[in-house]
Design a protein around this motif. Sequence first.
Motif, PDB file in Angstrom:
ATOM      1  N   MET A   1      -6.644  16.109   2.290  1.00  0.00           N
ATOM      2  CA  MET A   1      -6.763  14.828   2.984  1.00  0.00           C
ATOM      3  C   MET A   1      -6.039  14.818   4.331  1.00  0.00           C
ATOM      4  O   MET A   1      -4.899  15.259   4.434  1.00  0.00           O
ATOM      5  CB  MET A   1      -6.195  13.719   2.094  1.00  0.00           C
ATOM      6  CG  MET A   1      -6.892  13.614   0.766  1.00  0.00           C
ATOM      7  SD  MET A   1      -8.619  13.132   0.951  1.00  0.00           S
ATOM      8  CE  MET A   1      -9.325  13.830  -0.531  1.00  0.00           C
ATOM      9  N   GLU A   2      -6.702  14.233   5.333  1.00  0.00           N
ATOM     10  CA  GLU A   2      -6.091  14.075   6.648  1.00  0.00           C
ATOM     11  C   GLU A   2      -5.014  12.988   6.585  1.00  0.00           C
ATOM     12  O   GLU A   2      -3.849  13.238   6.835  1.00  0.00           O
ATOM     13  CB  GLU A   2      -7.156  13.654   7.665  1.00  0.00           C
ATOM     14  CG  GLU A   2      -8.188  14.728   7.952  1.00  0.00           C
ATOM     15  CD  GLU A   2      -7.761  15.617   9.113  1.00  0.00           C
ATOM     16  OE1 GLU A   2      -7.378  15.070  10.152  1.00  0.00           O
ATOM     17  OE2 GLU A   2      -7.802  16.860   8.957  1.00  0.00           O
ATOM     18  N   ASP A   3      -5.462  11.814   6.248  1.00  0.00           N
ATOM     19  CA  ASP A   3      -4.543  10.692   6.085  1.00  0.00           C
ATOM     20  C   ASP A   3      -4.187  10.613   4.598  1.00  0.00           C
ATOM     21  O   ASP A   3      -5.079  10.444   3.767  1.00  0.00           O
ATOM     22  CB  ASP A   3      -5.238   9.397   6.529  1.00  0.00           C
ATOM     23  CG  ASP A   3      -4.315   8.185   6.395  1.00  0.00           C
ATOM     24  OD1 ASP A   3      -3.300   8.273   5.669  1.00  0.00           O
ATOM     25  OD2 ASP A   3      -4.623   7.157   7.015  1.00  0.00           O
TER      26      ASP A   3
ATOM     27  N   LEU B   1      -5.304   8.249  -1.921  1.00  0.00           N
ATOM     28  CA  LEU B   1      -5.169   7.233  -2.960  1.00  0.00           C
ATOM     29  C   LEU B   1      -6.526   6.718  -3.407  1.00  0.00           C
ATOM     30  O   LEU B   1      -6.803   6.627  -4.594  1.00  0.00           O
ATOM     31  CB  LEU B   1      -4.309   6.079  -2.431  1.00  0.00           C
ATOM     32  CG  LEU B   1      -2.850   6.434  -2.122  1.00  0.00           C
ATOM     33  CD1 LEU B   1      -2.178   5.284  -1.395  1.00  0.00           C
ATOM     34  CD2 LEU B   1      -2.108   6.773  -3.408  1.00  0.00           C
ATOM     35  N   ASP B   2      -7.365   6.377  -2.416  1.00  0.00           N
ATOM     36  CA  ASP B   2      -8.678   5.827  -2.762  1.00  0.00           C
ATOM     37  C   ASP B   2      -9.560   6.885  -3.401  1.00  0.00           C
ATOM     38  O   ASP B   2     -10.261   6.625  -4.375  1.00  0.00           O
ATOM     39  CB  ASP B   2      -9.359   5.263  -1.514  1.00  0.00           C
ATOM     40  CG  ASP B   2      -8.656   4.000  -1.027  1.00  0.00           C
ATOM     41  OD1 ASP B   2      -8.192   3.224  -1.893  1.00  0.00           O
ATOM     42  OD2 ASP B   2      -8.555   3.809   0.198  1.00  0.00           O
TER      43      ASP B   2
ATOM     44  N   ALA C   1       4.134   7.026   4.037  1.00  0.00           N
ATOM     45  CA  ALA C   1       3.529   6.935   2.700  1.00  0.00           C
ATOM     46  C   ALA C   1       3.585   8.242   1.919  1.00  0.00           C
ATOM     47  O   ALA C   1       3.538   8.251   0.700  1.00  0.00           O
ATOM     48  CB  ALA C   1       2.085   6.475   2.820  1.00  0.00           C
ATOM     49  N   GLN C   2       3.692   9.344   2.647  1.00  0.00           N
ATOM     50  CA  GLN C   2       3.514  10.658   2.021  1.00  0.00           C
ATOM     51  C   GLN C   2       4.290  10.868   0.716  1.00  0.00           C
ATOM     52  O   GLN C   2       3.713  11.236  -0.299  1.00  0.00           O
ATOM     53  CB  GLN C   2       3.875  11.759   3.020  1.00  0.00           C
ATOM     54  CG  GLN C   2       3.526  13.159   2.524  1.00  0.00           C
ATOM     55  CD  GLN C   2       2.027  13.358   2.397  1.00  0.00           C
ATOM     56  OE1 GLN C   2       1.303  13.376   3.390  1.00  0.00           O
ATOM     57  NE2 GLN C   2       1.557  13.484   1.158  1.00  0.00           N
ATOM     58  N   THR C   3       5.596  10.619   0.773  1.00  0.00           N
ATOM     59  CA  THR C   3       6.416  10.865  -0.411  1.00  0.00           C
ATOM     60  C   THR C   3       5.983  10.005  -1.590  1.00  0.00           C
ATOM     61  O   THR C   3       5.855  10.475  -2.718  1.00  0.00           O
ATOM     62  CB  THR C   3       7.901  10.552  -0.107  1.00  0.00           C
ATOM     63  OG1 THR C   3       8.163  10.917   1.233  1.00  0.00           O
ATOM     64  CG2 THR C   3       8.810  11.284  -1.055  1.00  0.00           C
ATOM     65  N   ARG C   4       5.771   8.726  -1.292  1.00  0.00           N
ATOM     66  CA  ARG C   4       5.367   7.797  -2.363  1.00  0.00           C
ATOM     67  C   ARG C   4       4.038   8.223  -2.973  1.00  0.00           C
ATOM     68  O   ARG C   4       3.838   8.121  -4.181  1.00  0.00           O
ATOM     69  CB  ARG C   4       5.196   6.372  -1.809  1.00  0.00           C
ATOM     70  CG  ARG C   4       6.261   5.948  -0.846  1.00  0.00           C
ATOM     71  CD  ARG C   4       7.329   5.166  -1.558  1.00  0.00           C
ATOM     72  NE  ARG C   4       8.543   5.110  -0.741  1.00  0.00           N
ATOM     73  CZ  ARG C   4       9.666   4.576  -1.155  1.00  0.00           C
ATOM     74  NH1 ARG C   4       9.735   4.082  -2.379  1.00  0.00           N
ATOM     75  NH2 ARG C   4      10.719   4.553  -0.388  1.00  0.00           N
ATOM     76  N   ILE C   5       3.145   8.667  -2.107  1.00  0.00           N
ATOM     77  CA  ILE C   5       1.836   9.081  -2.596  1.00  0.00           C
ATOM     78  C   ILE C   5       1.974  10.307  -3.487  1.00  0.00           C
ATOM     79  O   ILE C   5       1.374  10.376  -4.567  1.00  0.00           O
ATOM     80  CB  ILE C   5       0.884   9.366  -1.415  1.00  0.00           C
ATOM     81  CG1 ILE C   5       0.518   8.038  -0.751  1.00  0.00           C
ATOM     82  CG2 ILE C   5      -0.368  10.094  -1.874  1.00  0.00           C
ATOM     83  CD1 ILE C   5      -0.206   8.178   0.552  1.00  0.00           C
TER      84      ILE C   5
END
Lengths: 92, 294
Positions: free
Chosen positions: B31-33, B38-39, B157-161
């Motif tokens: 994933m880029e973003d 998540l989606d 968001a990275q870590t949380r994701i």
Amino acid sequence: MIVRISGEGQFSIDDVATAELNRLDSELEAAVNRNDEAAFTAALHGLLEQVRAQGSALPADTLEPSDLILPPEDASMDEVREMLTEEGLIPG
Amino acid sequence: MLMKGTAARMGVMKRVSLVFKAKANKALDKMEDPRETLDYSYQRQLELLTKVRRGVADVATSRKRVELQMNQLQQQSNKLEDQARKALGMGREDLARGALERKASAQGQLNDLQAQYAQLQAEEEKLTVASQRLQSKVDAFRTRKETIKATYTAAEAQTRINEAFSGISEEMGDVGMAIQRAEDKTAQMQARAGAIDELMASGALDDAVGGNRDDIQNELDMLSASSDVESELSRLKGEITAGAPKQLEGGANGNSQEAQGAQGAQGAQAPQAQTQPASIPAADRPAEPQDGEG
């Protein structure tokens, strides 16, 4: 430490109890390496019993990853060999 | 590379968990973003939920098929025992033995099916629980996903994701494996169930009443034909005696049964002749079944 029994769920286990797990895990691995199905089954069942007895089940909605993952109860030695390669896993 | 080098000291449990993690990381790296992950992952989770539910339904279908076969075999087994009992009653131990041999064969299949049934039931329960657990995690993931998307920038968001993602992807890998195992087991059992269907269709376990391949039943039928007719006859006599007492007043206390029977049979002949013309003449000619065979 969080241990998953494949097909059964996740358990939280004291670090003290993990010493016995590691011992049984070494037996399991040795059995796989020398192709000893009987020793493999004994070690696997010992491991699963240990986790079920010593661990407390994590709630179903937790998103914690596991530190260790155990094969399912009825896994054969060949299936465990497959689990040790990425090809053996269904892409998630 | 590291995995292979240290594998000997790492143990099976750790190696399996690393394989799961490697899978999860591969999916993340695409994933880029990271928020897209998540989606994308959520869609995959919903697909997997559908798949595991279908898996439960498939196992249930197989279980019901085995159950049906078990019922058929049980009926078969009961019939064969009944035949054996009748054969013994007529002094035909050989026939009884034949019937009991078939019964033993049916019983063997039945025991095999019982074991399969128990396995399928256990598999169904396991998958049901797995599906509920996955549902809980998917719900938790959806909540977490919305929070992350609303609160953090892509960079933050990275870590949380990663946290949310690694737990759910491990569960997904595990559920995927459980579905695969259930499918394999079900396929094996369907093959065996098919073999039992064929066996039953071949008549090997069959009593095939009315068919001509069941020698035991045929012989029993022939043997019992004359005694059946006799008992039928006395039943009819009894009915007539009870139903028409006035007509038979003279001998109503049953001291001269044969005389009554003669009267009764004649009395019954008129009404029965229209519906079952063969039944009474057949009683008079017990040799008829042999004609049919020759």
